[in-house]
Design an enzyme around this catalytic site. Structure first.
Site, PDB file in Angstrom:
ATOM      1  N   CYS A 186       0.840  -1.196   0.000  1.00 25.46           N
ATOM      2  CA  CYS A 186       0.000   0.000   0.000  1.00 25.46           C
ATOM      3  C   CYS A 186       0.876   1.248   0.000  1.00 25.46           C
ATOM      4  CB  CYS A 186      -0.920  -0.010   1.217  1.00 25.46           C
ATOM      5  SG  CYS A 186      -1.870   1.519   1.417  1.00 25.46           S
ATOM      6  N   ASP A 193       0.085  -6.203  -0.394  1.00 24.72           N
ATOM      7  CA  ASP A 193      -1.005  -6.508  -1.316  1.00 24.72           C
ATOM      8  C   ASP A 193      -0.562  -7.675  -2.191  1.00 24.72           C
ATOM      9  OD1 ASP A 193      -2.681  -4.343  -0.499  1.00 24.72           O
ATOM     10  OD2 ASP A 193      -1.479  -2.972  -1.714  1.00 24.72           O
TER      11      ASP A 193
END
Length: 279
Positions: A186, A193
């Site tokens: 992120c 992620d």
């Protein structure tokens, strides 16, 4: 990390937030796509791709006219040529603001989502709401292509390294290559992620070992999902010059949402909503 002009610094992402119990469309936080596209040399008036960001919402609920909770799943399709992407935490907070809000039916919920998300994105957003009582189907599967992950390679680059991309001598091919090894972080919080990345192209054969090293090189890179996919698309296009290219990522969910950006040139169209096993 984002620079001082980055609007994500002013967003609710990564900050303690009080959940709202009443409908609050003002919670939606748009971020101009052009900020990152400038880094990639993409002109807003001449995009090198078409596509969409497909969001799946798994925690969608509201009250009916008698105060009884309703639950559903939603599919939200934001066009890639919209001026703004919608920040994920702000979308989660907005969807949660529906929890204590009465609606006549699922169609009324879909109409409200369509209006609010389209206003935030700056372009029409397609919305589908499926109540769980209708037993909506979900399909988990794999691309019809070649998995790269079993290649025996050494890796030492963990920030985007487009110089690893190359083509091989040989006739023009059309093929689909995919990997489960895409990881980015992120842009604001640094949270990991995870995604499956699918690349379909027509052109000179891609060097598969170099492509896999390149995918892995995103492992410590901080960027939003949509921006990572556009960076990958642009890097492959510049370094390998395929006649046609599609890049699709299926990111695992966080906060009841998953984001699945798709960017394409040369007539490749978005696949169906085929979930990766980790979704």
């Amino acid at each position: 990390m984002p620079h001082a002009a980055d609007p994500s610094l002013l967003s609710p992402l990564g900050k303690p937030t009080a959940y709202r119990a009443a409908y609050a469309p003002e919670l939606l936080y748009p971020i101009p796509r052009q900020l990152k596209r400038d880094e990639l040399g993409i002109s807003g008036a001449d995009l090198p791709f078409t596509g969409e960001d497909l969001w799946n919402a798994y925690e969608l609920s509201w009250l009916n006219s008698r105060g009884k909770p309703q639950v559903a799943v939603g599919a939200l399709r934001v066009p890639a040529d919209s001026p703004n992407l919608i920040e994920s935490k702000s979308l989660k907070l907005y969807l949660n603001s529906l929890n204590q809000t009465p609606f006549a039916d699922a169609a009324a919920v879909a109409a409200t989502l369509t209006a609010d998300l389209s206003a935030a994105a700056g372009a029409p957003v397609a919305v589908e709401v499926q109540p769980l009582g209708q037993r909506p189907a979900a399909t988990i599967g794999y691309p019809e292509g070649i998995l790269l992950d079993d290649l025996d390679i050494a890796c030492d680059a963990y920030q985007p390294a487009p110089h690893l991309l190359a083509t091989l001598d040989g006739p023009v091919v059309e093929e689909t290559l995919y990997s489960h090894l895409l990881k980015s972080n992120c842009l604001v919080t640094g949270q990991p992620d995870w995604a499956m990345l699918v690349i379909r192209y027509r052109g000179r054969p891609l060097d598969r070992a170099g492509l896999l090293r390149y995918i892995i090189s995103f492992r410590e890179h901080n960027e939003f999902h949509e921006q990572c996919v556009e960076r990958i698309f642009c890097d492959i296009r510049r370094h390998c010059a395929p006649a046609a290219l599609a890049v699709h990522a299926r990111y695992t969910r966080r906060g009841g949402l998953d984001i699945n950006p798709f960017r394409s040139s040369g007539g490749f169209t978005p696949p169906g909503n085929l979930r990766e096993i980790r979704q």
